[in-house]
Design an enzyme around this catalytic site. Structure first.
Site, PDB file in Angstrom:
ATOM      1  N   GLY A  81     -47.571 -65.846  55.373  1.00 50.44           N
ATOM      2  CA  GLY A  81     -47.080 -65.823  53.713  1.00 50.44           C
ATOM      3  C   GLY A  81     -48.066 -66.443  52.851  1.00 50.44           C
ATOM      4  N   ASP A  82     -48.054 -65.894  51.584  1.00 44.37           N
ATOM      5  CA  ASP A  82     -48.755 -66.635  50.687  1.00 44.37           C
ATOM      6  C   ASP A  82     -50.275 -66.398  50.598  1.00 44.37           C
ATOM      7  OD1 ASP A  82     -46.495 -67.973  49.560  1.00 44.37           O
ATOM      8  OD2 ASP A  82     -46.616 -69.582  51.034  1.00 44.37           O
ATOM      9  N   LYS A  91     -50.981 -61.804  48.064  1.00 42.14           N
ATOM     10  CA  LYS A  91     -50.535 -60.354  47.886  1.00 42.14           C
ATOM     11  C   LYS A  91     -50.092 -60.122  46.328  1.00 42.14           C
ATOM     12  CE  LYS A  91     -46.978 -61.385  50.641  1.00 42.14           C
ATOM     13  NZ  LYS A  91     -47.459 -62.730  50.985  1.00 42.14           N
ATOM     14  N   GLY A  92     -49.470 -60.974  45.660  1.00 42.83           N
ATOM     15  CA  GLY A  92     -49.234 -60.698  44.236  1.00 42.83           C
ATOM     16  C   GLY A  92     -50.701 -60.465  43.617  1.00 42.83           C
ATOM     17  N   LYS A  93     -51.812 -61.405  43.722  1.00 42.83           N
ATOM     18  CA  LYS A  93     -52.823 -60.922  43.081  1.00 42.83           C
ATOM     19  C   LYS A  93     -53.365 -59.495  43.417  1.00 42.83           C
ATOM     20  CE  LYS A  93     -57.560 -61.299  42.670  1.00 42.83           C
ATOM     21  NZ  LYS A  93     -58.846 -62.261  42.602  1.00 42.83           N
ATOM     22  N   GLY A 100     -42.675 -65.501  46.520  1.00 37.58           N
ATOM     23  CA  GLY A 100     -43.110 -66.124  45.465  1.00 37.58           C
ATOM     24  C   GLY A 100     -44.447 -65.299  45.347  1.00 37.58           C
ATOM     25  N   HIS A 101     -44.627 -64.375  44.474  1.00 35.42           N
ATOM     26  CA  HIS A 101     -45.927 -63.588  44.323  1.00 35.42           C
ATOM     27  C   HIS A 101     -46.505 -63.930  43.189  1.00 35.42           C
ATOM     28  CE1 HIS A 101     -44.278 -60.394  47.664  1.00 35.42           C
ATOM     29  NE2 HIS A 101     -44.518 -61.763  47.907  1.00 35.42           N
ATOM     30  N   GLN A 136     -43.590 -62.290  52.374  1.00 39.01           N
ATOM     31  CA  GLN A 136     -43.931 -63.008  53.538  1.00 39.01           C
ATOM     32  C   GLN A 136     -45.255 -62.568  54.250  1.00 39.01           C
ATOM     33  OE1 GLN A 136     -40.214 -61.962  53.401  1.00 39.01           O
ATOM     34  NE2 GLN A 136     -40.390 -63.445  51.842  1.00 39.01           N
ATOM     35  N   LYS A 150     -59.172 -65.776  48.730  1.00 46.29           N
ATOM     36  CA  LYS A 150     -59.400 -67.277  48.555  1.00 46.29           C
ATOM     37  C   LYS A 150     -60.649 -67.717  49.246  1.00 46.29           C
ATOM     38  CE  LYS A 150     -55.607 -69.646  47.640  1.00 46.29           C
ATOM     39  NZ  LYS A 150     -54.351 -70.208  47.166  1.00 46.29           N
ATOM     40  N   THR A 170     -62.275 -63.848  44.955  1.00 43.57           N
ATOM     41  CA  THR A 170     -62.824 -65.076  44.793  1.00 43.57           C
ATOM     42  C   THR A 170     -62.241 -65.895  43.735  1.00 43.57           C
ATOM     43  OG1 THR A 170     -64.497 -64.091  43.363  1.00 43.57           O
ATOM     44  CG2 THR A 170     -65.107 -64.181  45.630  1.00 43.57           C
TER      45      THR A 170
END
Ligand code: GDP
Ligand code: IMO
Ligand code: MG
Length: 419
Positions: free
Chosen positions: A17-18, A21-23, A45-46, A223, A330, A397
């Site tokens: 998870g984390d 995905k949201g971005k 939490g996206h 997730q 990232k 990035t």
């Protein structure tokens, strides 16, 4: 914008998870007509960051910031009326209008306040304490309520009363905690359902209709695959299937109609909660990842555990999920390292074997053209790609939409390039 989106695309997290995905989904949704959640609940939490604000979505799909994009919650999602109302209000305050574009499956299992009490009383693995596990337990035991049950108030009250009696028995006699007040829970549900009832629909049929009309549908996983109830690090997992296969089950969309499965993968690894994490770094390097990556849970505010990329496990997950391409996020967080270990194998006693790849020690934050990346950063990306056997089509990035590198806008051409 030149996104690599095909017609029916699944996007899932490739780790615990984390992954960002949201971005990625917010960016892809510029090219989609609908984003559909298919599992999980408000444990997700996206984060979507724009120049002006940072929004964290828990239940509402990450297409919400695109005004033309329909947002759909499929039957696989466990729905807390409280969490959904709070999130709708938060978006409204941020001038994001969901009227006419939020659609919720009649079949979503309802997540009640008593599920949260049970989760808190029984947690042994470091859950998000949102009641997710107990809500899925009731679904599988066939005693749970569904959001569609709210359409018949009398039926709902009777069924809810029976279920809450059962919950209270557990809460009181097994966990020795304070029971919930059934009438209060039922009244709250009825009040909170007011804004939700008009949004309920037969999601499966709506998706088929959109598909027939050539709409581009984006299925948003929550997730990550290592938290999958069947394929993850059991029992340190969530209570739903997070793998790509569940996009069909959690929405009613046809399995044969998907033609792209995007895996979102962080350039290193993080995990929240307990459970095995072989490539975890408990030293200053782990601390650098945590600080630079701002690795704090978007839902619970807990510090995320940090470590290196596990390519051995990633390759296995590429196969289990029919991943057609990876979007790597990232990358900028790795900028300061002279060397970057990646796990390529395990010994019989499960000790990870690493290879050290050269770091770049140049800022990559906000770079948006592949050729502007340092050679070693390109080397890192290409090593991963070669190892796992699918292309990395997009590299992120930074937090905002513009901080993105599109390497190949056609994943099939990219796959050809690889051969
Ligand atoms: P999700 O649950 O997969 O949507 O991920 P989260 O939102 O929980 O966590 C990802 C975090 O990383 C968020 O704070 C994002 O704003 C941030 N993020 C996403 N992509 C990038 C990136 O490429 N670089 C940096 N530095 N941060 C990113
Ligand atoms: P997104 O969608 C990271 C973890 C919890 C715990 C385990 C079980 O933002 O990537 P649960 O409350 O689901 O029963 O907790 O799963 N977990 C997550 N970790 N990101 C998430 O969602 C998570 N959702 C659940 O920390 O270890
Ligand atoms: Mg998250």
């Amino acid at each position: 914008m030149n996104s690599p989106l095909l017609q029916n695309t699944i996007v899932i997290g490739m780790q615990w998870g984390d992954e960002g995905k949201g971005k990625i989904i917010d960016w892809l949704a510029q090219d989609a007509q609908a984003v559909i959640r298919f599992q999980g609940g408000h444990n997700a939490g996206h984060t979507i960051t724009t120049l002006r604000k940072k929004l964290i979505l828990h239940l509402i799909p990450s297409g919400a910031l695109n005004p033309e994009c329909q947002c759909v919650i499929g039957n696989g999602v466990v729905l807390s009326l409280q969490a959904l109302n709070t999130e709708m209000a938060m978006l409204k305050e941020n001038n994001i209008d969901l009227a006419e574009r939020l659609h919720i499956s009649l079949n979503c299992p309802l997540l009640l306040p008593s599920h949260e009490v049970l989760d808190k009383a029984s947690d042994s693995i470091g859950t998000t304490l949102r009641g997710i596990g107990p809500a899925y337990e009731d679904k599988v035991a066939r005693r749970g309520l569904r959001v569609g049950d709210l359409l018949d108030e009398k039926f709902f009250c009777q069924k809810a009363s029976d279920l809450l009696d059962y919950h209270n028995f557990l809460i009181n006699h097994y966990y020795h905690q304070k029971p919930v007040t059934p009438n209060r829970v039922i009244d709250t549900c009825l009040n909170l359902s007011e804004k939700i009832l008009p949004l309920l629909c037969d999601v499966a049929m709506r998706l088929h209709e959109w598909h027939t009309n050539k709409k581009r549908l984006l299925f948003e996983g929550a997730q990550g695959v290592l938290l999958d109830i069947d394929h993850g690090s059991y029992p340190f997992v969530t209570s739903s299937n997070t793998v790509a296969g569940n996009a069909a089950i959690g929405t009613g969309f046809s399995p044969l109609q998907f033609n792209q499965v995007i895996g979102v993968c962080k350039a290193y690894t993080t995990r929240v909660g307990e459970g095995p994490f072989p490539t975890e770094e408990h030293n200053t390097e782990g601390e650098i990842l945590r600080q630079k990556g701002e690795e704090v849970g978007a839902t619970t505010g807990r510090q995320r555990r940090c470590g290196w990329l596990d390519l051995f496990t990633l390759r296995r997950m590429v196969l289990i999920n029919s991943i057609t391409e990876i979007m790597l996020t990232k990358l900028d967080v790795l900028d300061s390292f002279a060397e970057i270990p990646v796990c390529i194998d395990y010994s019989a006693d499960k000790t990870p074997h690493y290879i050290n790849l050269p770091g770049w020690q140049i800022m990559t934050h906000a770079v948006n053209r592949y050729n502007d990346l340092p050679t070693q950063a390109r080397g890192y990306i290409e090593y991963i790609e070669d190892f796992i056997g699918v292309p990395i089509t997009v590299v992120s990035t930074g937090k905002i939409r513009e901080h993105i590198i599109v390497r190949h806008s056609d994943p099939y051409l990219a796959a050809e390039d690889q051969r």
